[in-house]
Design a protein around this motif. Sequence first.
Motif, mmCIF file in Angstrom:
data_model
loop_
_atom_site.group_PDB
_atom_site.id
_atom_site.type_symbol
_atom_site.label_atom_id
_atom_site.label_comp_id
_atom_site.label_asym_id
_atom_site.label_seq_id
_atom_site.Cartn_x
_atom_site.Cartn_y
_atom_site.Cartn_z
ATOM 1 N N ALA A 287 -29.859 22.174 -2.132
ATOM 2 C CA ALA A 287 -31.193 21.916 -1.572
ATOM 3 C C ALA A 287 -31.911 20.820 -2.358
ATOM 4 N N LEU B 23 -30.386 17.445 -1.582
ATOM 5 C CA LEU B 23 -30.793 16.981 -0.251
ATOM 6 C C LEU B 23 -32.213 16.406 -0.278
ATOM 7 N N LEU B 24 -33.094 17.042 -1.046
ATOM 8 C CA LEU B 24 -34.450 16.504 -1.214
ATOM 9 C C LEU B 24 -34.401 15.143 -1.894
ATOM 10 N N TRP C 258 -37.828 12.603 5.575
ATOM 11 C CA TRP C 258 -37.804 14.032 5.274
ATOM 12 C C TRP C 258 -37.359 14.888 6.455
ATOM 13 N N TYR D 132 -33.717 15.958 7.189
ATOM 14 C CA TYR D 132 -33.003 16.865 6.285
ATOM 15 C C TYR D 132 -33.506 18.309 6.343
ATOM 16 N N GLN E 78 -30.950 21.261 7.083
ATOM 17 C CA GLN E 78 -29.981 21.462 6.003
ATOM 18 C C GLN E 78 -30.633 22.122 4.782
ATOM 19 N N ILE E 79 -31.822 21.632 4.439
ATOM 20 C CA ILE E 79 -32.520 22.174 3.267
ATOM 21 C C ILE E 79 -32.871 23.635 3.490
ATOM 22 N N CYS F 37 -29.968 25.995 3.134
ATOM 23 C CA CYS F 37 -29.628 26.272 1.729
ATOM 24 C C CYS F 37 -30.492 27.408 1.180
ATOM 25 N N TYR F 38 -31.798 27.356 1.462
ATOM 26 C CA TYR F 38 -32.686 28.406 0.951
ATOM 27 C C TYR F 38 -32.411 29.744 1.619
#
Length: 344
Positions: free
Chosen positions: A304, A307-308, A317, A320, A323-324, A327-328
Motif C-alpha cells: 500500500a 502504491l502511494l 491518485w 491507484y 489497489q491501495i 491492500c488495507y
Amino acid sequence: MKISGGVLCGGGARSNAVPLFLSRRISSLHISSSSSISDHVSFVKDVAATQPPQHLSQLLAILKTRGDTIISPGAKQGLIPLAIPLSQNSSGAVTALLRWPTAPPKLEMPVVEVRKHGVWLLAKTVDQYIHRILVEEDAKNSQERNEELFNASADAGEKLYRKGDFAESGISNLDGYLLKEVGIFPDVLERKVKRHFEEGDQVSALVTGEFYAKKEHFPGFARPFVFNAEVMLRVGRKVEAKDAARGALKSPWWTLGCMYQDVANIAQWDDEQIEYIKEKVTEEGRQEDLKKGKAPAQVVLDEAAFLLDLASIEGNWDDYLEQIAKCYEEAELNDVAKFILYKS
C-alpha cells in the motif's frame, strides 16, 4: 534501494530513521456551501474511523472567517486519498487533515496543505495550527487585524493564546516567536535558513538545516531531509547532499514537499527506485517477501505504501485507489479501506 524497517503511519516498510508512530492549485473540487462544520466531525469519526481533534470545529470556524470556503469532507476526488479536506482559499490551496493509515489511536491528525504530488505539513496538530493563526493575526496592525477571527476561535482561542502576548514578549521577529512559543513549522524553519544565507552566515544555515532534519521533529515526513539536502548542495557538499536526498526517499514520497524527480536528481538516482517499487507491488514481489519470512499483513501494508509512492510521482491518485484499498482490506484494516474508497 528501499530499506525495510518498522511500520510507519503511512503503512509500509521504511528506514529505521523514521519512528513507528507515527500544482498547489487543485481543480474540480466539489465545494459545498451547504457543508456544515458538524459534517467534518462526523466524517472523521464515522468514515475516517478515528478520533476527531478536540478543536476541529473551532479551526473550521477560523478558516471560514479568514475567507476560506469550507469543502465537503468527502470531496476527495483527485486528492491524495489520506486527506480529509477542510477548506480552500482564494488561490486554490486546500487545507486538510491527514489520516495516517496505521497511526496509534492517541496520535492527533496533522494539518496539511494538499498539493498535486502529496502534502505539505502546516502544523502537527489542530491546536498548534489554531495557535499559529491567532499569533499571526495578532501580529498585524490594528487596521489589518480581523477581530472576528479571535471570536471564531471561541474557547480554543482562550485556551491557546492571549491576545497581546506577542507584543508583550519583546520578540520583534514573528517567526522567532512562533518557534519559541508555538512550535516548529517547516516553512518557518526554511525561512530561517534562507535568512542565514542572505546574511552570509553559512554555519548557522547548516546548523538550522540539521536541526530541521532531526528524526524526532517531523516523524513520517520527508521534507526536512529534502531541504537539508538542498542546503548541503548550496554550500558545495555534494556527497552529503546525495546522502540526505537518499534518506528522504526512504520516507513516503508524498511527503517530499516537491516532485520526486527533484529529489532523485540530488540523490543521483535515475529510475532504479521506481523500477524497484514497481517490482515490489507485483505478485512475484509479494511472494518473494513472503518467502523471506515477512508477515503477510506487513507485506500488504508495504505494498500500500509503495502504491502511494507510485501515485505521487504523477499525482494520479484516483488510478491507484482500488489497489491501495485492497491492500488495507487484506491487512484487515477495513475501516481504512472504506475511507480510501469513499466518494461523496
